[in-house]
Design a protein around this motif. Structure first.
Motif, mmCIF file in Angstrom:
data_model
loop_
_atom_site.group_PDB
_atom_site.id
_atom_site.type_symbol
_atom_site.label_atom_id
_atom_site.label_comp_id
_atom_site.label_asym_id
_atom_site.label_seq_id
_atom_site.Cartn_x
_atom_site.Cartn_y
_atom_site.Cartn_z
ATOM 1 N N GLY A 261 9.280 -1.220 -4.215
ATOM 2 C CA GLY A 261 10.547 -0.575 -4.540
ATOM 3 C C GLY A 261 10.405 0.837 -5.087
ATOM 4 N N ALA A 262 9.168 1.310 -5.240
ATOM 5 C CA ALA A 262 8.937 2.657 -5.789
ATOM 6 C C ALA A 262 9.261 3.728 -4.759
ATOM 7 C CB ALA A 262 7.486 2.794 -6.247
ATOM 8 N N VAL B 108 5.316 2.343 8.656
ATOM 9 C CA VAL B 108 6.338 3.342 8.333
ATOM 10 C C VAL B 108 7.425 3.305 9.391
ATOM 11 C CG1 VAL B 108 6.831 5.796 7.953
ATOM 12 C CG2 VAL B 108 4.641 4.840 7.202
ATOM 13 N N ASN B 109 8.660 3.373 8.927
ATOM 14 C CA ASN B 109 9.807 3.520 9.807
ATOM 15 C C ASN B 109 10.591 4.710 9.294
ATOM 16 O OD1 ASN B 109 12.945 2.918 10.156
ATOM 17 N ND2 ASN B 109 11.811 2.149 11.916
ATOM 18 N N THR B 110 10.902 5.638 10.193
ATOM 19 C CA THR B 110 11.679 6.813 9.834
ATOM 20 C C THR B 110 12.845 6.960 10.796
ATOM 21 O OG1 THR B 110 11.583 9.206 9.449
ATOM 22 C CG2 THR B 110 10.115 8.327 11.146
ATOM 23 N N ALA B 111 14.013 7.286 10.264
ATOM 24 C CA ALA B 111 15.199 7.448 11.103
ATOM 25 C C ALA B 111 15.092 8.701 11.962
ATOM 26 C CB ALA B 111 16.455 7.502 10.237
ATOM 27 N N THR C 266 7.469 10.511 2.570
ATOM 28 C CA THR C 266 8.229 10.265 1.343
ATOM 29 C C THR C 266 9.286 9.211 1.630
ATOM 30 O OG1 THR C 266 7.918 12.562 0.649
ATOM 31 C CG2 THR C 266 9.664 11.327 -0.443
ATOM 32 N N GLY C 267 9.349 8.208 0.771
ATOM 33 C CA GLY C 267 10.348 7.158 0.945
ATOM 34 C C GLY C 267 10.117 5.996 0.005
ATOM 35 N N THR C 268 10.844 4.924 0.254
ATOM 36 C CA THR C 268 10.759 3.727 -0.578
ATOM 37 C C THR C 268 9.697 2.796 -0.027
ATOM 38 O OG1 THR C 268 13.098 3.924 -1.112
ATOM 39 C CG2 THR C 268 12.061 1.787 -1.536
ATOM 40 N N MET C 269 8.774 2.410 -0.907
ATOM 41 C CA MET C 269 7.656 1.547 -0.518
ATOM 42 C C MET C 269 7.972 0.092 -0.845
ATOM 43 S SD MET C 269 3.639 1.845 -1.487
ATOM 44 C CE MET C 269 3.177 2.719 0.000
ATOM 45 N N ARG C 270 7.522 -0.788 0.025
ATOM 46 C CA ARG C 270 7.629 -2.236 -0.181
ATOM 47 C C ARG C 270 6.252 -2.864 -0.011
ATOM 48 N NH1 ARG C 270 11.963 -2.761 -2.961
ATOM 49 N NH2 ARG C 270 13.775 -1.867 -1.964
ATOM 50 N N TYR D 149 1.646 -2.867 3.128
ATOM 51 C CA TYR D 149 2.760 -2.072 2.610
ATOM 52 C C TYR D 149 3.633 -1.576 3.745
ATOM 53 C CZ TYR D 149 -0.081 -1.932 -1.613
ATOM 54 O OH TYR D 149 -0.815 -2.289 -2.708
ATOM 55 N N SER D 150 4.862 -1.201 3.397
ATOM 56 C CA SER D 150 5.744 -0.528 4.347
ATOM 57 C C SER D 150 6.521 0.541 3.593
ATOM 58 C CB SER D 150 6.704 -1.514 5.024
ATOM 59 O OG SER D 150 7.584 -2.082 4.080
ATOM 60 N N ILE D 151 6.900 1.585 4.332
ATOM 61 C CA ILE D 151 7.703 2.665 3.762
ATOM 62 C C ILE D 151 8.878 2.916 4.690
ATOM 63 C CG2 ILE D 151 7.802 5.121 3.145
ATOM 64 C CD1 ILE D 151 4.805 5.030 2.597
#
Length: 166
Positions: free
Chosen positions: A74-75, A119-122, A137-141, A154-156
């Motif tokens: 969630g960071a 990583v997934n980016t729009a 840069t984004g929210t990590m899970r 991990y995923s971002i």
């Protein structure tokens, strides 16, 4: 008892609060931060086996290779790495694996799960820049996932990407 005006101000503040996260400053992390505190990198990868016929080294990972740093779940983070695309379109790539060094997972055995990030980016990342190191840069899970290239830890969900400048 709350007045109508006070209640509306309170509710409008709680609805606006999630949007404020987009203006938050990302915590800059490095690959070592993905390893849980108290575990040394040397404790993730064992000696491994040398495949002399194919001239490859096959690492042997122990249970530490799948241990994740749960404080990152969630960071909002910013981290560097290299792109291993899953699919490339004319617009670029939106789904890829972020790896710590060039060629990881392709020319060598994959790093351990706690050193691989989905990583997934729009906004697609240009196919012309795939060999450049990037900042994501984004929210990590934190979640173990299996892919055709290796297990990731991990995923971002990326809000922003840029070329990493040395």
């Amino acid at each position: 008892m709350l007045s109508r005006r006070t209640a509306l101000m309170f509710l409008s503040g709680s609805v606006a609060a999630p949007n404020m996260a987009f203006g938050a400053t990302a915590r800059e992390i490095i690959w070592d931060d993905l390893i849980p505190p108290g575990i040394a990198y040397s404790e993730i990868i064992g000696e491994g086996d040398m495949d002399i016929e194919n001239d490859t080294w096959n690492p042997i990972y122990d249970a530490n290779a799948t241990k994740l740093n749960e404080t990152l779940d969630g960071a909002y983070i910013k981290m560097p790495g290299f792109i291993i695309p899953f699919e490339i379109s004319a617009d670029g790539v939106t789904d890829f694996m972020l790896v710590p060094y060039v060629g990881a997972c392709i020319h060598t055995p994959p790093p351990p799960a706690n050193q691989l990030v989905m990583v997934n980016t729009a906004k697609p990342w240009s196919g012309d820049l795939l060999w450049d190191p990037v900042w994501v840069t984004g929210t990590m899970r934190t979640q173990l996932q299996s892919t055709q290239l290796g297990q990731t830890g991990y995923s971002i969900s990326a809000d922003e990407m840029e070329v990493y400048v040395w």
